[in-house]
Design a protein around this motif. Sequence first.
Motif, PDB file in Angstrom:
ATOM      1  N   ILE A 270      11.630   5.615   2.984  1.00 53.77           N
ATOM      2  CA  ILE A 270      11.175   4.270   2.675  1.00 53.77           C
ATOM      3  C   ILE A 270       9.682   4.100   2.905  1.00 53.77           C
ATOM      4  O   ILE A 270       8.980   3.478   2.102  1.00 53.77           O
ATOM      5  CB  ILE A 270      11.964   3.237   3.512  1.00 53.77           C
ATOM      6  CG1 ILE A 270      13.432   3.213   3.045  1.00 53.77           C
ATOM      7  CG2 ILE A 270      11.353   1.838   3.380  1.00 53.77           C
ATOM      8  CD1 ILE A 270      14.316   2.296   3.839  1.00 53.77           C
ATOM      9  N   SER A 271       9.174   4.648   3.993  1.00 53.12           N
ATOM     10  CA  SER A 271       7.766   4.447   4.344  1.00 53.12           C
ATOM     11  C   SER A 271       7.220   5.666   5.072  1.00 53.12           C
ATOM     12  O   SER A 271       7.985   6.487   5.602  1.00 53.12           O
ATOM     13  CB  SER A 271       7.634   3.201   5.238  1.00 53.12           C
ATOM     14  OG  SER A 271       6.310   3.053   5.705  1.00 53.12           O
ATOM     15  N   GLN A 273       5.518   5.294   7.700  1.00 51.87           N
ATOM     16  CA  GLN A 273       5.746   4.943   9.087  1.00 51.87           C
ATOM     17  C   GLN A 273       7.239   5.020   9.391  1.00 51.87           C
ATOM     18  O   GLN A 273       8.068   4.944   8.487  1.00 51.87           O
ATOM     19  CB  GLN A 273       5.238   3.525   9.392  1.00 51.87           C
ATOM     20  CG  GLN A 273       3.728   3.393   9.430  1.00 51.87           C
ATOM     21  CD  GLN A 273       3.112   3.368   8.031  1.00 51.87           C
ATOM     22  OE1 GLN A 273       3.594   2.662   7.158  1.00 51.87           O
ATOM     23  NE2 GLN A 273       2.069   4.151   7.821  1.00 51.87           N
ATOM     24  N   VAL A 275      10.835   3.915  10.143  1.00 51.72           N
ATOM     25  CA  VAL A 275      11.613   2.717   9.839  1.00 51.72           C
ATOM     26  C   VAL A 275      12.973   2.857  10.503  1.00 51.72           C
ATOM     27  O   VAL A 275      13.699   3.825  10.266  1.00 51.72           O
ATOM     28  CB  VAL A 275      11.795   2.547   8.314  1.00 51.72           C
ATOM     29  CG1 VAL A 275      12.682   1.354   8.016  1.00 51.72           C
ATOM     30  CG2 VAL A 275      10.445   2.401   7.626  1.00 51.72           C
ATOM     31  N   GLU A 280      13.895  -3.885   7.513  1.00 52.10           N
ATOM     32  CA  GLU A 280      12.540  -4.129   8.022  1.00 52.10           C
ATOM     33  C   GLU A 280      11.524  -4.167   6.885  1.00 52.10           C
ATOM     34  O   GLU A 280      10.487  -4.826   6.992  1.00 52.10           O
ATOM     35  CB  GLU A 280      12.141  -3.034   9.013  1.00 52.10           C
ATOM     36  CG  GLU A 280      12.981  -2.998  10.290  1.00 52.10           C
ATOM     37  CD  GLU A 280      12.605  -1.825  11.170  1.00 52.10           C
ATOM     38  OE1 GLU A 280      11.622  -1.121  10.829  1.00 52.10           O
ATOM     39  OE2 GLU A 280      13.283  -1.581  12.181  1.00 52.10           O
ATOM     40  N   CYS A 281      11.827  -3.444   5.806  1.00 54.66           N
ATOM     41  CA  CYS A 281      10.862  -3.307   4.707  1.00 54.66           C
ATOM     42  C   CYS A 281      11.373  -3.844   3.367  1.00 54.66           C
ATOM     43  O   CYS A 281      10.555  -4.180   2.500  1.00 54.66           O
ATOM     44  CB  CYS A 281      10.488  -1.831   4.525  1.00 54.66           C
ATOM     45  SG  CYS A 281       9.902  -1.007   6.004  1.00 54.66           S
ATOM     46  N   LEU A 282      12.689  -3.902   3.202  1.00 53.63           N
ATOM     47  CA  LEU A 282      13.250  -4.215   1.893  1.00 53.63           C
ATOM     48  C   LEU A 282      14.243  -5.367   1.944  1.00 53.63           C
ATOM     49  O   LEU A 282      14.858  -5.628   2.987  1.00 53.63           O
ATOM     50  CB  LEU A 282      13.948  -2.980   1.313  1.00 53.63           C
ATOM     51  CG  LEU A 282      13.088  -1.735   1.097  1.00 53.63           C
ATOM     52  CD1 LEU A 282      13.973  -0.552   0.737  1.00 53.63           C
ATOM     53  CD2 LEU A 282      12.041  -1.978   0.018  1.00 53.63           C
ATOM     54  N   ASP A 286      14.515  -6.887  -4.555  1.00 56.00           N
ATOM     55  CA  ASP A 286      13.118  -6.441  -4.653  1.00 56.00           C
ATOM     56  C   ASP A 286      12.954  -5.452  -5.804  1.00 56.00           C
ATOM     57  O   ASP A 286      13.787  -4.551  -5.985  1.00 56.00           O
ATOM     58  CB  ASP A 286      12.668  -5.765  -3.357  1.00 56.00           C
ATOM     59  CG  ASP A 286      12.479  -6.747  -2.214  1.00 56.00           C
ATOM     60  OD1 ASP A 286      12.480  -7.958  -2.476  1.00 56.00           O
ATOM     61  OD2 ASP A 286      12.338  -6.292  -1.063  1.00 56.00           O
ATOM     62  N   LYS A 307       8.441   6.271  -0.388  1.00 54.58           N
ATOM     63  CA  LYS A 307       7.298   6.819   0.347  1.00 54.58           C
ATOM     64  C   LYS A 307       6.402   7.684  -0.541  1.00 54.58           C
ATOM     65  O   LYS A 307       5.170   7.606  -0.446  1.00 54.58           O
ATOM     66  CB  LYS A 307       7.815   7.652   1.533  1.00 54.58           C
ATOM     67  CG  LYS A 307       6.733   8.243   2.401  1.00 54.58           C
ATOM     68  CD  LYS A 307       7.328   8.945   3.610  1.00 54.58           C
ATOM     69  CE  LYS A 307       8.081  10.205   3.219  1.00 54.58           C
ATOM     70  NZ  LYS A 307       8.550  10.942   4.424  1.00 54.58           N
TER      71      LYS A 307
END
Length: 430
Positions: A270-271, A273, A275, A280-282, A286, A307
Motif C-alpha cells: 500500500i505504501s 511507509q 501500514v 489507515e490509507c484507503l 477510492d 506503492k
Amino acid sequence: MTEETKENLLEQTEITKEEVASQAMPADEKQVVAAEQEQEIVTVTAEPTSMEQLAEEMLSLPQFEVGQAVTGVVSSLEEKHAKVAIDNCEFDCIIPVRELSISRSEQVTDAVSIGDEVQLVVIKVEENAVILSKRAVDLISVWESLVTKFERGEVFEATVTEVVKGGLVVDIGLRGFIPASMVDDKYVEDLSIYQDQSLSLKIMEMDEEKSRVILSHREVLREQKVENEKAVMTSLTVGAIVEGTVARLANFGAFVDIGGVEGLVHVSQISHQRVNEPSECLTAGDVIQVKILSIDKEAGRISLSIKDTLPGPWEANLDQLKVGQVFEGTVKRLVDFGAFVEVLPGVEGLVHISQIAHEHIKTPHEVLSEGSTVNVKVLKVDNESQKLSLSIKELLENPEAEITDFELPEESTGFSIGELFADQLKGFKE
C-alpha cells in the motif's frame, strides 16, 4: 335444415299397413289378413310439423367433449364474457373473462376483439351452452416454450409487473416469480426500484402441476461477471499500471476493482511507509492507480501494488541526503551487526555496531531499543543502492579522551628550562 335431410328423417318413420293392423289384431286373424293384404302397403306418415322440429333438434345438439380443441370467431363482447361463433353449433359458445388470457385480464376488451379467430378448448358442456377457454390453449403453448428455455439454459427478458412480499412477479406469458434472494448479486433493501423494469432472467425451477416458474436475475449477473472476468484477465499485462476502485478492505489488504475483476493489494504494497491497517490509507470507493504484479488465470488471482506507482521516499528526499547531515531518527529494528534507523519517512540507514558508542559493546541491544529516538550523522550516501551509513558515536563526547598536549604559559619568558633551573643544578655538577 335442407330438404334432403328432412326427407331422410321422415323416411325413418314410414311403416306398412300390415305392421299397423298387426298391432291391433289377434294372432289367428293376422294370418288371414296377411294373405289378403300381402301386396298392398299402406304408408303412415307422422305429422310434418312435429318431425321438422325433431330433425332440427337432432342437428343442433352440440357434438363437443370436454378437452376438445376448436376454432371460433369472436362475435360479441359482454361485460364478463365473450361469445364466439363455431361452425355447426347453434348454441351459445362462451369464453368467461377469467378464461380469456393467461394474465387474467379484468376487462374482456383487453384480451380479444370482435372478429378475432381464436384457438379454444372445451372446458364444460351445458344444456344450452358450451363453455370454452382461450387461456388453456395459450398456457400450453407458453409452457412448451418455457420448458425449451429451461432445458437449454436460455437467458431472456421479462418485465416486472408486481412487487410482492418476498420477491418480484414478472410476465413470462404466465406469472413468473423471482425470490428476493435471486433478484441481484447483492442485497437489495427496497425491491420497488424494479417495478416495470425489464430484467434478464434464467429459469431455475418449474412445476407444471402448480403452473409455477421460479426465475433468477442473480444467476444471469453471476454468469456475466464470470465471462467479463475471463475477458479482463486475458487483456491484463504484468507490469502495467491501471486505474481501479477500492471495492472492500480486509485486515491483510485491499481488494481493488480493475474493470470488472478484483485484485488484491497486500498491506505491504500500500505504501512505502509501514501500514498496520489498510483503513489507515484507503477507503472503499477510492479511485487509485495500481501496478499489476502478477496474474494467476487458473486461480483467478491478481496481485497489485499501490506503492510501486508512487515516488520512492529516497527520490523524494534526495536533496536532504548529504554526507555530514544530522538527523533525529527512530530505531526501527536491531540486528547483531547494528541498528536500522529511519531518518525520513520511508528512508532508513544503518548504524554499524562500531558506530553506536565509543566504548566496546557486544550487541546493539546493550544501549538501544526499538522505537527509541536517536541523533545520527550521515557518513556515506549510496544513491545507486539507496543505502545510508550512519553514526551515533560521531555525535557523542568521548569520555576516555586523553590530553596529549602540554599547556604553555600565555606569555613566554624567553628562558629555556635549563636556564630556569641552572642554580639548582650547580651542586650536582660539583
